[in-house]
Design a protein around this motif. Structure first.
Motif, PDB file in Angstrom:
ATOM      1  N   ILE A  93       0.894  -1.109   0.011  1.00 47.57           N
ATOM      2  CA  ILE A  93       0.100  -0.237   0.133  1.00 47.57           C
ATOM      3  C   ILE A  93       0.838   1.264  -0.134  1.00 47.57           C
ATOM      4  CG2 ILE A  93      -1.727   1.384   1.356  1.00 47.57           C
ATOM      5  CD1 ILE A  93      -2.670  -1.272   2.408  1.00 47.57           C
ATOM      6  N   ASP A  96       2.422   1.968  -3.552  1.00 44.39           N
ATOM      7  CA  ASP A  96       1.309   2.340  -4.319  1.00 44.39           C
ATOM      8  C   ASP A  96       1.204   3.719  -4.123  1.00 44.39           C
ATOM      9  OD1 ASP A  96      -0.681   2.175  -6.427  1.00 44.39           O
ATOM     10  OD2 ASP A  96      -2.055   2.590  -4.570  1.00 44.39           O
ATOM     11  N   LYS A  97       1.133   4.416  -2.856  1.00 44.30           N
ATOM     12  CA  LYS A  97       1.052   5.644  -2.437  1.00 44.30           C
ATOM     13  C   LYS A  97       2.115   6.703  -2.955  1.00 44.30           C
ATOM     14  CE  LYS A  97      -2.123   5.432   1.541  1.00 44.30           C
ATOM     15  NZ  LYS A  97      -3.227   6.550   1.238  1.00 44.30           N
ATOM     16  N   ARG A  99       3.861   5.833  -5.587  1.00 40.86           N
ATOM     17  CA  ARG A  99       4.087   6.002  -7.112  1.00 40.86           C
ATOM     18  C   ARG A  99       2.724   6.834  -7.289  1.00 40.86           C
ATOM     19  NH1 ARG A  99       4.881   0.469  -6.848  1.00 40.86           N
ATOM     20  NH2 ARG A  99       2.774   0.069  -6.573  1.00 40.86           N
ATOM     21  N   ARG A 100       1.731   6.882  -6.835  1.00 45.93           N
ATOM     22  CA  ARG A 100       0.594   7.763  -7.253  1.00 45.93           C
ATOM     23  C   ARG A 100       0.699   9.237  -6.744  1.00 45.93           C
ATOM     24  NH1 ARG A 100      -3.702   7.385  -4.256  1.00 45.93           N
ATOM     25  NH2 ARG A 100      -3.380   5.606  -2.934  1.00 45.93           N
ATOM     26  N   THR A 131       7.435  -5.252  -3.587  1.00 47.68           N
ATOM     27  CA  THR A 131       6.885  -4.020  -3.643  1.00 47.68           C
ATOM     28  C   THR A 131       7.912  -2.989  -4.327  1.00 47.68           C
ATOM     29  OG1 THR A 131       8.215  -3.396  -1.521  1.00 47.68           O
ATOM     30  CG2 THR A 131       5.866  -4.510  -1.454  1.00 47.68           C
TER      31      THR A 131
END
Length: 350
Positions: A93, A96-97, A99-100, A131
């Protein structure tokens, strides 16, 4: 246990992806001013993403999850499969944060659980493979330095010496500092092998929840006190104007109970200064409660009810060796220290 005196180590620049280097994450030139910090502890996984803002920084995203990475470590010497799975899920998670949010530069650190576990490096490799996050398993001296850097501004005003401490899941770091115009000077530090997870496991659930639970609490407090004994010899004899600041889930939880908050509120807790007597009374009250009674307190709940008693025991042991009038409470620490280090290196923070 470890100790150090004078200045703590600084960050060193190495090639991208190296084990001691803040990890490059994305297109650095196009989003240069977005930074990330991950702190993977024995109990929690925490992420903070921020941008510099006029000598400070503005948080644009955050994440925290209890993963209990060190669960059972004191018995086996290894990270369990279930614990590693929980941590990897949380770190996915975080990745992903990062990257976003187009994070340009981040650093991810792991502390006592990975230091102590025989398979800590294997776990770090798995994290990287699954990850993309490069975990830097840091030494206690670096952990103490980052915690101080992240929270020292919340110390009570004054010229006296101060102790800043971080009660973790697998260890507790204590740092003696004095203040100067350029910030805190670390005079001595100590890392004790007791955190809320390891100290809880030293007694066991049966003892902590049984009719003699107060005796179990006193044993934990004495165990913590003995582990701080060498640090106590480094403290100055004169205790005029001494200050105390804690950064951990234990102190923020107890501060929430002190304020009788219906739900945790960082704005009410971060920077609060609570009389020591009030914290001692709350610690004793919690130690006398059973699991259900602790769980019923809004800011403890089921997730913290089994570990908060050990945190209280550690806190009382710290107060015994450093009897300040008030306890400063910080809902900030290693992640903020990482961000300040990265931003200062790029010239955004003094």
């Amino acid at each position: 246990m470890a100790q150090g005196v004078a200045s703590a180590p600084a960050l060193h620049h190495v090639a991208e992806g190296g084990p001691s280097e803040p990890r490059l994450a994305g297109k650095r030139d196009s989003h240069r001013h977005t930074y990330g910090a991950i702190d993977l502890g024995t109990n929690n996984c925490r992420l903070l993403i921020a941008r510099p803002n006029d000598g400070a920084f503005t948080v644009i995203d955050a994440f925290s999850r209890i993963v209990r990475l060190g669960e059972g470590l004191s018995q086996t010497g290894r990270l369990s499969q279930a614990a590693m799975d929980r941590a990897v899920s949380a770190l996915a998670i975080c990745a992903d944060k990062l990257r976003r949010r187009n994070v340009s530069l981040s650093r991810s650190v792991a502390t006592e659980a990975c230091r102590r576990a025989s398979n800590g490096n294997e776990f770090a490799e798995r994290v990287h493979n699954e990850t993309g996050i490069v975990l830097d398993i840091i030494e206690p001296a670096e952990e103490a330095r980052l915690a101080v850097l992240g929270c020292h501004k919340l110390l009570e005003p004054g010229d006296g010496p101060a102790v800043i401490f971080d009660i973790g899941g697998g260890s507790t770091e204590l740092v003696l500092v004095d203040q100067s115009d350029s910030g805190p000077n670390i005079k001595a530090w100590w890392s004790a092998p007791w955190g809320v997870v390891s100290l809880t496991e030293s007694e066991g659930k049966e003892a902590l929840e049984g009719p003699d639970r107060l005796k179990a609490y006193l044993r934990m407090r004495e165990r913590a006190r003995r582990s701080f004994a060498n640090f106590a010899t480094m403290l100055p004899e004169g205790r005029e104007g001494i200050r105390l600041l804690g950064t951990s889930g234990t102190v923020t939880t107890l501060a929430s109970v002190h304020l009788a908050l219906p739900a945790y509120d960082r704005r009410a807790v971060d920077g609060l200064h609570v009389p020591i007597e009030a914290m001692q009374k709350i610690s004793t009250m919690i130690a006398e409660m059973d699991y259900d009674e602790r769980s019923s307190l809004p800011c403890i709940g089921n997730e913290r009810a089994d570990l908060v008693v050990a945190g209280c025991a550690i806190l009382e042991a710290i107060i015994e060796i450093w009897p300040a009038k008030n306890l400063g409470v910080a809902d900030r620490g290693i992640r903020e220290g990482i961000l300040r280090s990265l931003m200062a290196r790029d010239g955004h923070l003094l």
